[in-house]
Design an enzyme around this catalytic site. Structure first.
Site, PDB file in Angstrom:
ATOM      1  N   GLY A 155      40.377 -11.423  -5.849  1.00  0.00           N
ATOM      2  CA  GLY A 155      39.441 -11.616  -4.737  1.00  0.00           C
ATOM      3  C   GLY A 155      40.105 -12.295  -3.549  1.00  0.00           C
TER       4      GLY A 155
ATOM      5  N   SER B 208      45.667  -8.121  -8.667  1.00  0.00           N
ATOM      6  CA  SER B 208      45.385  -8.436  -7.273  1.00  0.00           C
ATOM      7  C   SER B 208      45.627  -9.925  -6.994  1.00  0.00           C
ATOM      8  CB  SER B 208      43.953  -8.019  -6.930  1.00  0.00           C
ATOM      9  OG  SER B 208      43.759  -7.968  -5.545  1.00  0.00           O
ATOM     10  N   TYR B 209      44.611 -10.653  -6.499  1.00  0.00           N
ATOM     11  CA  TYR B 209      44.796 -12.074  -6.214  1.00  0.00           C
ATOM     12  C   TYR B 209      44.990 -12.890  -7.494  1.00  0.00           C
ATOM     13  CZ  TYR B 209      44.504 -16.489  -3.724  1.00  0.00           C
ATOM     14  OH  TYR B 209      44.809 -17.723  -3.192  1.00  0.00           O
TER      15      TYR B 209
ATOM     16  N   ASP C  55      48.225   2.786  -5.195  1.00  0.00           N
ATOM     17  CA  ASP C  55      47.551   1.699  -4.486  1.00  0.00           C
ATOM     18  C   ASP C  55      48.254   1.448  -3.165  1.00  0.00           C
ATOM     19  OD1 ASP C  55      46.139  -0.577  -3.727  1.00  0.00           O
ATOM     20  OD2 ASP C  55      47.333  -1.912  -4.992  1.00  0.00           O
TER      21      ASP C  55
ATOM     22  N   HIS D 189      44.862   0.611  -7.593  1.00  0.00           N
ATOM     23  CA  HIS D 189      44.894  -0.849  -7.656  1.00  0.00           C
ATOM     24  C   HIS D 189      44.386  -1.356  -8.997  1.00  0.00           C
ATOM     25  CE1 HIS D 189      45.071  -4.782  -5.726  1.00  0.00           C
ATOM     26  NE2 HIS D 189      43.856  -5.049  -6.165  1.00  0.00           N
TER      27      HIS D 189
END
Length: 484
Positions: free
Chosen positions: A125, A220-221, A404, A456
């Site tokens: 996020g 991701s984050y 991605d 992703h």
């Protein structure tokens, strides 16, 4: 460093406008984070030390809990098919005084669960749900049908090879909550601390997993979340001179590891995949200096022009169809091999049903994939922490779906290359069912691998290849060659 943050802001703002609705929430979170950095000098990412950990307050220890393992057992989710495994859901209090509690969903393996490792999954996020994305759209045992009311099995779920724990963190994400409003101002440090406190207390509720081999994975984050939590676990074990959590390794997919290498990797990927003109890319190469962080106005102009050239696509999977909100959503095929671009809509409808929340032992909540935060601390790089974990002997894998465009494989390669690690196993293809599943290279301390045809969220688009990949990681073996 401020110029890098401004550069990130421009990049994320454009993709907020042009990307597919299914992922708007995650792009919004990145946009808010990078905007918050424009007037700040964010930390450069020095790894935590034992002294840093000792200064954390309050001390990370067992908190009084309500509930029990049996009370958390999920009898049956609405619309759920028959299953051959046990699953649990509920809350773990991480701060009794603040009334801060984190929601989890735990699914045991149907095959010899007592001998399988424990795997924690974290989405990024920052501020997005590991349950809504990870469990319900990626690697969990179920997917939601297009009716938003019923579920179908994911036969390539990761609980085939591990007992998988999904954590909604920090408080305020999904079903997790706090009774203190100030807790919704948070950052990397507090998120790691709460996740650690959650794990220590969760293991009290599930004591049979206290000595089990433990792994952390995410995407991701979570390129921040995962190594930071792993570092905290190791340092707490060392500080107490005991194995509180039996950590063996981490695996991060399409990971945001460093601002500058991520930026460079994004733009290079767009050009090499024919999403940006030669003329625009030449201007970017001429005016944007990733090494020094010097981004003059001409750089911004060319980046803005290049991003506008990308058009309306799903930047998280540049070859995927869009969920077109102007027409009736696609009917789900009930097959995990054909990922429905409208899946997030189905998940949101399902998790907001009162009967579903009751079955999950969750509070009555207006559930959403991502939540709003004022994010107070986020280092520009976690590569020093990765280096620290390598020195500790922690297994580190970086995997990347190669379609991605948001945090692409080029970003992963640039980040790992910056560590200047010697190669121990040369770049080669790996195979699944006689087809190339991706490519892998082994460095001293890190395995870098791609997943062919994945976006992703790797398990969403290539569930079979993703399952083989995570199985290889857990066993500490490279994905198989053609002869293997």
């Amino acid at each position: 460093m401020t110029q890098i943050c401004q550069f990130l802001f421009v990049f994320s703002l454009y993709f907020l406008c042009f990307s597919v609705a299914r992922k708007h929430n995650q792009i919004t979170k990145l946009n808010k984070l990078t905007e918050s950095r424009r007037s700040e000098n964010p930390p450069a990412g020095e790894p935590w030390t034992e002294q840093d950990i000792s200064n954390f307050s309050p001390v990370l220890r067992i908190a009084p809990q309500q509930g029990s393992k049996e009370e958390d057992r999920v009898d049956r989710l609405p619309g759920q098919p028959q299953v051959d495994f046990d699953h649990f859901a509920g809350y773990i209090t991480v701060d009794l005084q603040a009334g801060r509690a984190l929601f989890y969903y735990f699914v045991e393996s149907p095959h010899n669960s007592s001998t399988k490792p424990l795997l924690l999954w974290l989405n990024g996020g920052p501020g997005c749900s590991s349950f809504g994305y990870g469990a319900m759209e990626e690697l969990g045992p179920f997917r939601v049908n297009s009716d938003g009311k019923t579920l179908y099995r994911n036969h390539y779920a990761w609980n085939n090879v591990a007992n998988v724990l999904f954590l909604e963190s920090p408080a305020g994400v999904g079903f997790s909550y706090s009774n203190r409003s100030s807790d919704y101002t948070t950052g990397d440090n507090q998120t790691a601390k709460d996740s650690y406190t959650f794990l220590v207390n969760w293991l009290e509720r599930f004591p049979e997993y206290k000595t089990r081999d433990f792994f952390i994975a995410g995407e991701s984050y979570a390129g921040h979340y995962v190594p930071q939590l792993a570092s905290l676990i190791h340092l707490e074990n060392k500080k107490t001179n005991q194995t509180i959590i039996n950590l063996h390794g981490i695996a991060i997919g399409n990971a945001w590891l460093e601002d500058s290498t991520t930026i460079q990797g994004m733009l290079d990927y767009l050009w090499t995949h024919a999403l940006m003109s030669d003329e625009t890319y030449a201007g970017i190469k001429r005016y944007c200096d990733y090494v020094s962080g010097n981004f003059p106005e001409k750089c911004y102009q060319y980046v803005s022009q290049g991003l506008s050239e990308v058009g309306k696509i799903d930047i998280y999977n540049i070859y995927a169809p869009l969920c077109d909100g102007t027409r009736k959503t696609l009917q789900s095929t009930g097959s995990v091999k054909n990922f429905d671009p409208c899946s997030s809509r189905y998940v949101s409808s399902y998790l907001n049903r009162a009967k579903v929340q009751e079955a999950l032992h969750a509070r009555n909540t207006s559930w959403s994939h991502c939540s709003d935060y004022e994010w107070t601390d986020s280092p520009t790089t976690v590569l020093p922490t990765i280096n620290q974990l390598i020195a500790y002997g922690i297994r580190v894998w970086i995997f990347s779906g190669d379609t991605d465009g948001m945090i692409p494989v080029t970003s992963s390669k640039y980040s790992v290359n910056k560590l200047k690690l010697p190669i121990e196993s040369a770049w080669r293809p790996w195979y699944y069912n006689g087809e190339v599943g991706g490519y892998v290279v082994g460095y001293k301390g890190i395995i870098l691998t791609t997943v062919r045809g994945a976006g992703h969220a790797v398990p969403s688009y290539q569930p079979e290849r993703a399952l083989l990949l995570i199985s290889s990681f857990l066993h500490g073996k490279l994905p198989p060659s053609l002869t293997g």
